[in-house]
Design an enzyme around this catalytic site. Structure first.
Site, mmCIF file in Angstrom:
data_model
loop_
_atom_site.group_PDB
_atom_site.id
_atom_site.type_symbol
_atom_site.label_atom_id
_atom_site.label_comp_id
_atom_site.label_asym_id
_atom_site.label_seq_id
_atom_site.Cartn_x
_atom_site.Cartn_y
_atom_site.Cartn_z
ATOM 1 N N GLY A 34 0.828 -1.207 0.000
ATOM 2 C CA GLY A 34 0.000 0.000 0.000
ATOM 3 C C GLY A 34 0.854 1.246 0.000
ATOM 4 O O GLY A 34 1.751 1.409 -0.835
ATOM 5 N N GLU A 38 5.781 3.659 -1.318
ATOM 6 C CA GLU A 38 6.303 4.975 -1.672
ATOM 7 C C GLU A 38 7.536 5.302 -0.824
ATOM 8 O O GLU A 38 7.446 5.416 0.401
ATOM 9 C CB GLU A 38 5.212 6.035 -1.444
ATOM 10 C CG GLU A 38 5.657 7.461 -1.616
ATOM 11 C CD GLU A 38 6.330 7.747 -2.944
ATOM 12 O OE1 GLU A 38 7.359 8.441 -2.927
ATOM 13 O OE2 GLU A 38 5.823 7.271 -3.986
ATOM 14 N N GLU A 101 0.154 0.201 11.368
ATOM 15 C CA GLU A 101 -0.852 -0.725 10.836
ATOM 16 C C GLU A 101 -1.959 -1.003 11.852
ATOM 17 O O GLU A 101 -3.120 -1.153 11.491
ATOM 18 C CB GLU A 101 -0.198 -2.044 10.389
ATOM 19 C CG GLU A 101 0.853 -1.886 9.290
ATOM 20 C CD GLU A 101 0.277 -1.408 7.970
ATOM 21 O OE1 GLU A 101 -0.815 -0.825 7.955
ATOM 22 O OE2 GLU A 101 0.941 -1.614 6.938
#
Length: 320
Positions: A34, A38, A101
């Site tokens: 997810g 990046e 998370e």
């Protein structure tokens, strides 16, 4: 006596690694799929940029989550997820990921295939704990997230780092709750809704005007209804029809949504089939003008009640 750690080839050179001293923590390899794909986000959360390698995880699907910007993964027999492996993470860095998370994910060991070498590798991954969660749907899109939501996520990540350096009385659980809320799609955290649209609201420019933002839109089909024209009106309506099929803004997954159904299912003004492309070509400009008037009224009602404005919109020659 310390054992010599075996070198393992994972698509990058491990031969230069030093022996692990008693003061060094063991390293971890984590598959991410997810926002942590990046590098700018990874660098912020881990306070360094680890070696990152591309990989595929088989037997899982990457879902969207209602009301959230981040995805989740759950078992899916024929699924394949393209992602990244963050290599050589310390215990402290893994703890940062655990906290971001949160408790809704379970960190488990899975096997991935490295994209460059096709070598298999055992890694850890964050898997959604509730594999039957009704909030999972469709497929999450990384490029879409980068374009629409990355900036917001980076701001929340910066606050995480600030908190780590100066908790200022906030417990880990309190901050985890804060971070989770800041990365939801809704700024006020009100209950989110998913709405099936089949008429003018399939057009992004209309949606953007009326809602003041561009929500995530996914294509879908509604069975058992027909999209009718209405005499003297530009907009469509839907009503139950045994063999009906309405296309709107299909995934193979089923989803519970809200929609607007014409109250009078026997209305004699319903006829034929409404055509979205025809509406765009002939009437969209007029509808957008009416939408602009709605926004003006919302900002400055000028004494008019909601009911008065609704009456005005329906009677305005632009719409009628």
């Amino acid at each position: 006596m310390m054992r010599k750690k075996k070198s393992r080839k994972v698509g990058y050179d491990t031969r230069k690694k030093k022996k692990m001293s008693s003061s060094e923590s063991p390293s971890h390899n984590v598959f991410v799929y997810g926002s942590f794909q990046e590098p700018a986000v990874v660098g912020l959360i881990l306070e360094c940029t680890p070696v990152i390698v591309s990989a595929q995880l088989h037997g899982f699907h990457r879902y969207r989550l209602k009301g959230r910007l981040h995805p989740c993964i759950a078992p899916f027999e024929t699924g394949v997820i393209n992602g990244k492996v963050l290599t050589g993470l310390t215990n402290a860095q893994l703890e940062n990921l655990d906290m971001i998370e949160g408790a809704e994910y379970e960190r488990k060991t899975v096997e991935v295939v490295l994209t460059d070498t096709l070598e298999k590798m055992q890694v850890e991954a964050f898997i959604w704990a509730n594999k039957d969660d009704p909030d999972m749907y469709g497929e999450w899109d990384f490029e879409e997230w980068k374009r629409l939501h990355m900036e917001k996520f980076i701001e929340a990540s910066k606050k995480f780092i600030e908190w780590k350096k100066n908790p200022n009385g906030k417990t880990r659980e309190e901050f985890a709750k804060f971070f989770s809320e800041k990365t939801m799609t809704s700024s006020d955290q009100s209950l989110s809704h998913n709405v099936f649209v089949y008429g003018s609201f399939q057009e992004p420019s209309v949606v953007s005007l009326i809602l003041g933002c561009n929500p995530v839109a996914v294509s879908a089909q509604l069975h058992g209804f027909h999209v009718y024209r209405l005499k003297g009106r530009l907009h469509a309506c839907i009503s139950p029809s045994e063999n009906g099929l309405s296309n709107g803004k299909d995934t193979s997954a089923k989803m519970k949504v809200e929609t607007y159904v014409w109250a009078n299912k026997d209305d004699p003004d319903m006829y034929g089939e409404w055509d979205f492309e025809e509406w765009k070509r002939l009437h969209m400009e007029k509808f957008i003008e009416a939408a602009k008037k709605f926004i003006e009224w919302k900002k400055n009602p000028d004494g008019r009640s909601r009911e008065e404005f609704e009456k005005y919109v329906h009677e305005d020659p632009i719409v009628a």
